[in-house]
Motif scaffolding. Structure first.
Motif, PDB file in Angstrom:
ATOM      1  N   LYS A 176      80.052 -54.825 -47.241  1.00 51.13           N
ATOM      2  CA  LYS A 176      80.763 -55.304 -46.067  1.00 51.13           C
ATOM      3  C   LYS A 176      80.673 -54.279 -44.949  1.00 51.13           C
ATOM      4  O   LYS A 176      80.538 -53.087 -45.199  1.00 51.13           O
ATOM      5  CB  LYS A 176      82.236 -55.544 -46.392  1.00 51.13           C
ATOM      6  CG  LYS A 176      82.479 -56.601 -47.432  1.00 51.13           C
ATOM      7  CD  LYS A 176      83.952 -56.720 -47.728  1.00 51.13           C
ATOM      8  CE  LYS A 176      84.185 -57.701 -48.852  1.00 51.13           C
ATOM      9  NZ  LYS A 176      85.580 -57.784 -49.224  1.00 51.13           N
ATOM     10  N   ASN A 216      73.808 -58.999 -31.978  1.00 48.72           N
ATOM     11  CA  ASN A 216      73.019 -57.882 -32.469  1.00 48.72           C
ATOM     12  C   ASN A 216      72.881 -56.883 -31.341  1.00 48.72           C
ATOM     13  O   ASN A 216      72.873 -57.240 -30.166  1.00 48.72           O
ATOM     14  CB  ASN A 216      71.640 -58.368 -32.940  1.00 48.72           C
ATOM     15  CG  ASN A 216      71.754 -59.180 -34.214  1.00 48.72           C
ATOM     16  OD1 ASN A 216      72.425 -58.777 -35.148  1.00 48.72           O
ATOM     17  ND2 ASN A 216      71.131 -60.340 -34.231  1.00 48.72           N
ATOM     18  N   SER A 227      80.881 -59.862 -44.100  1.00 49.00           N
ATOM     19  CA  SER A 227      79.857 -59.660 -45.115  1.00 49.00           C
ATOM     20  C   SER A 227      78.552 -59.235 -44.441  1.00 49.00           C
ATOM     21  O   SER A 227      78.311 -59.525 -43.269  1.00 49.00           O
ATOM     22  CB  SER A 227      79.640 -60.932 -45.930  1.00 49.00           C
ATOM     23  OG  SER A 227      79.067 -61.929 -45.117  1.00 49.00           O
ATOM     24  N   LEU A 228      77.726 -58.577 -45.190  1.00 48.81           N
ATOM     25  CA  LEU A 228      76.447 -58.114 -44.663  1.00 48.81           C
ATOM     26  C   LEU A 228      75.562 -59.302 -44.285  1.00 48.81           C
ATOM     27  O   LEU A 228      74.882 -59.268 -43.261  1.00 48.81           O
ATOM     28  CB  LEU A 228      75.746 -57.227 -45.706  1.00 48.81           C
ATOM     29  CG  LEU A 228      74.658 -56.323 -45.191  1.00 48.81           C
ATOM     30  CD1 LEU A 228      75.126 -55.471 -44.035  1.00 48.81           C
ATOM     31  CD2 LEU A 228      74.153 -55.431 -46.310  1.00 48.81           C
ATOM     32  N   SER A 229      75.616 -60.367 -45.072  1.00 48.48           N
ATOM     33  CA  SER A 229      74.785 -61.539 -44.753  1.00 48.48           C
ATOM     34  C   SER A 229      75.249 -62.193 -43.446  1.00 48.48           C
ATOM     35  O   SER A 229      74.423 -62.596 -42.627  1.00 48.48           O
ATOM     36  CB  SER A 229      74.797 -62.548 -45.897  1.00 48.48           C
ATOM     37  OG  SER A 229      76.083 -63.057 -46.105  1.00 48.48           O
ATOM     38  N   SER A 249      76.760 -60.661 -41.023  1.00 45.32           N
ATOM     39  CA  SER A 249      76.403 -59.711 -39.977  1.00 45.32           C
ATOM     40  C   SER A 249      74.922 -59.806 -39.628  1.00 45.32           C
ATOM     41  O   SER A 249      74.539 -59.678 -38.466  1.00 45.32           O
ATOM     42  CB  SER A 249      76.733 -58.289 -40.411  1.00 45.32           C
ATOM     43  OG  SER A 249      78.098 -58.185 -40.707  1.00 45.32           O
ATOM     44  N   SER A 250      74.092 -60.036 -40.624  1.00 44.42           N
ATOM     45  CA  SER A 250      72.655 -60.177 -40.373  1.00 44.42           C
ATOM     46  C   SER A 250      72.372 -61.429 -39.557  1.00 44.42           C
ATOM     47  O   SER A 250      71.525 -61.425 -38.673  1.00 44.42           O
ATOM     48  CB  SER A 250      71.889 -60.251 -41.690  1.00 44.42           C
ATOM     49  OG  SER A 250      72.062 -59.074 -42.424  1.00 44.42           O
ATOM     50  N   LYS A 251      73.083 -62.501 -39.861  1.00 42.63           N
ATOM     51  CA  LYS A 251      72.856 -63.773 -39.162  1.00 42.63           C
ATOM     52  C   LYS A 251      73.466 -63.769 -37.765  1.00 42.63           C
ATOM     53  O   LYS A 251      72.822 -64.168 -36.798  1.00 42.63           O
ATOM     54  CB  LYS A 251      73.469 -64.929 -39.950  1.00 42.63           C
ATOM     55  CG  LYS A 251      72.800 -65.220 -41.255  1.00 42.63           C
ATOM     56  CD  LYS A 251      73.571 -66.303 -41.989  1.00 42.63           C
ATOM     57  CE  LYS A 251      73.201 -66.317 -43.455  1.00 42.63           C
ATOM     58  NZ  LYS A 251      74.118 -67.131 -44.250  1.00 42.63           N
ATOM     59  N   SER A 252      74.721 -63.366 -37.678  1.00 41.76           N
ATOM     60  CA  SER A 252      75.466 -63.500 -36.424  1.00 41.76           C
ATOM     61  C   SER A 252      75.477 -62.241 -35.578  1.00 41.76           C
ATOM     62  O   SER A 252      75.714 -62.301 -34.380  1.00 41.76           O
ATOM     63  CB  SER A 252      76.919 -63.890 -36.718  1.00 41.76           C
ATOM     64  OG  SER A 252      76.967 -65.080 -37.437  1.00 41.76           O
ATOM     65  N   GLY A 253      75.292 -61.110 -36.188  1.00 40.96           N
ATOM     66  CA  GLY A 253      75.393 -59.841 -35.481  1.00 40.96           C
ATOM     67  C   GLY A 253      76.596 -59.060 -35.974  1.00 40.96           C
ATOM     68  O   GLY A 253      77.393 -59.545 -36.763  1.00 40.96           O
ATOM     69  N   PHE A 254      76.721 -57.851 -35.506  1.00 35.19           N
ATOM     70  CA  PHE A 254      77.802 -56.980 -35.974  1.00 35.19           C
ATOM     71  C   PHE A 254      78.404 -56.186 -34.833  1.00 35.19           C
ATOM     72  O   PHE A 254      79.139 -55.242 -35.033  1.00 35.19           O
ATOM     73  CB  PHE A 254      77.291 -56.027 -37.052  1.00 35.19           C
ATOM     74  CG  PHE A 254      76.105 -55.209 -36.613  1.00 35.19           C
ATOM     75  CD1 PHE A 254      76.276 -53.994 -35.986  1.00 35.19           C
ATOM     76  CD2 PHE A 254      74.824 -55.687 -36.799  1.00 35.19           C
ATOM     77  CE1 PHE A 254      75.189 -53.257 -35.559  1.00 35.19           C
ATOM     78  CE2 PHE A 254      73.727 -54.956 -36.388  1.00 35.19           C
ATOM     79  CZ  PHE A 254      73.907 -53.737 -35.758  1.00 35.19           C
TER      80      PHE A 254
END
Length: 155
Positions: free
Chosen positions: A2, A43, A68-70, A72-77
């Motif tokens: 996370k 991103n 979650s990391l997934s 964050s990968s899809k939507s950004g962080f």
């Protein structure tokens, strides 16, 4: 795995979000807050810009939540400053509308004074006079009361 996002907020918004969402909120599309935040995540790019905000010094707290990391990968962080400002405006508006509607309903249905309702709700969120001026809330309610009463369709 996370990631944790630290959103700068005013003390009363942090208290409001903590009561409504919990101390360890995990970002999800299943609720109103998650839907707002996920749609503002980005991103990191070199095109980020900042806005000047007059009330930036009042945001002395952080409301922290995980994603979650997934996701964050899809939507950004990353939440840009302009989005931080927008999120704070939305949360402030949501808090005030909820407070005013509850005060109006309590007055109409149970003849509870507006001041009593406001003070009780602020106590429930542990919001003090230092966090938010009660007098300012009362003046704001007086200005907006007719608008909310017309929206509620109460008999």
């Amino acid at each position: 795995m996370k990631i944790t996002i630290h959103l700068p907020v005013t003390p009363y918004i942090k208290k409001f979000l903590t009561v409504r969402l919990g101390k360890e909120y995990h970002l999800s599309l299943d609720d109103w807050f998650g839907s707002i935040i996920i749609n503002m995540l980005e991103n990191k790019t070199n095109k980020n810009y900042s806005i000047s905000e007059s009330k930036k010094e009042k945001k002395t707290e952080h409301f922290c939540f995980t994603a979650s990391l997934s996701l964050s990968s899809k939507s950004g962080f990353f939440i840009e400053e302009r989005h931080e400002h927008l999120i704070n405006k939305i949360m402030d508006s949501l808090f005030r509308e909820d407070l005013y509607i509850n005060a109006i309903i309590n007055k109409r249905e149970y003849d509870i004074d507006y001041n009593t309702s406001i003070n009780n709700i602020l106590d429930a969120y542990d919001i003090t006079e230092e966090d938010l001026s009660v007098d300012a809330l009362k003046r704001d309610l007086n200005r907006k009361r007719e608008k909310f009463e017309s929206m509620l369709f109460l008999s």
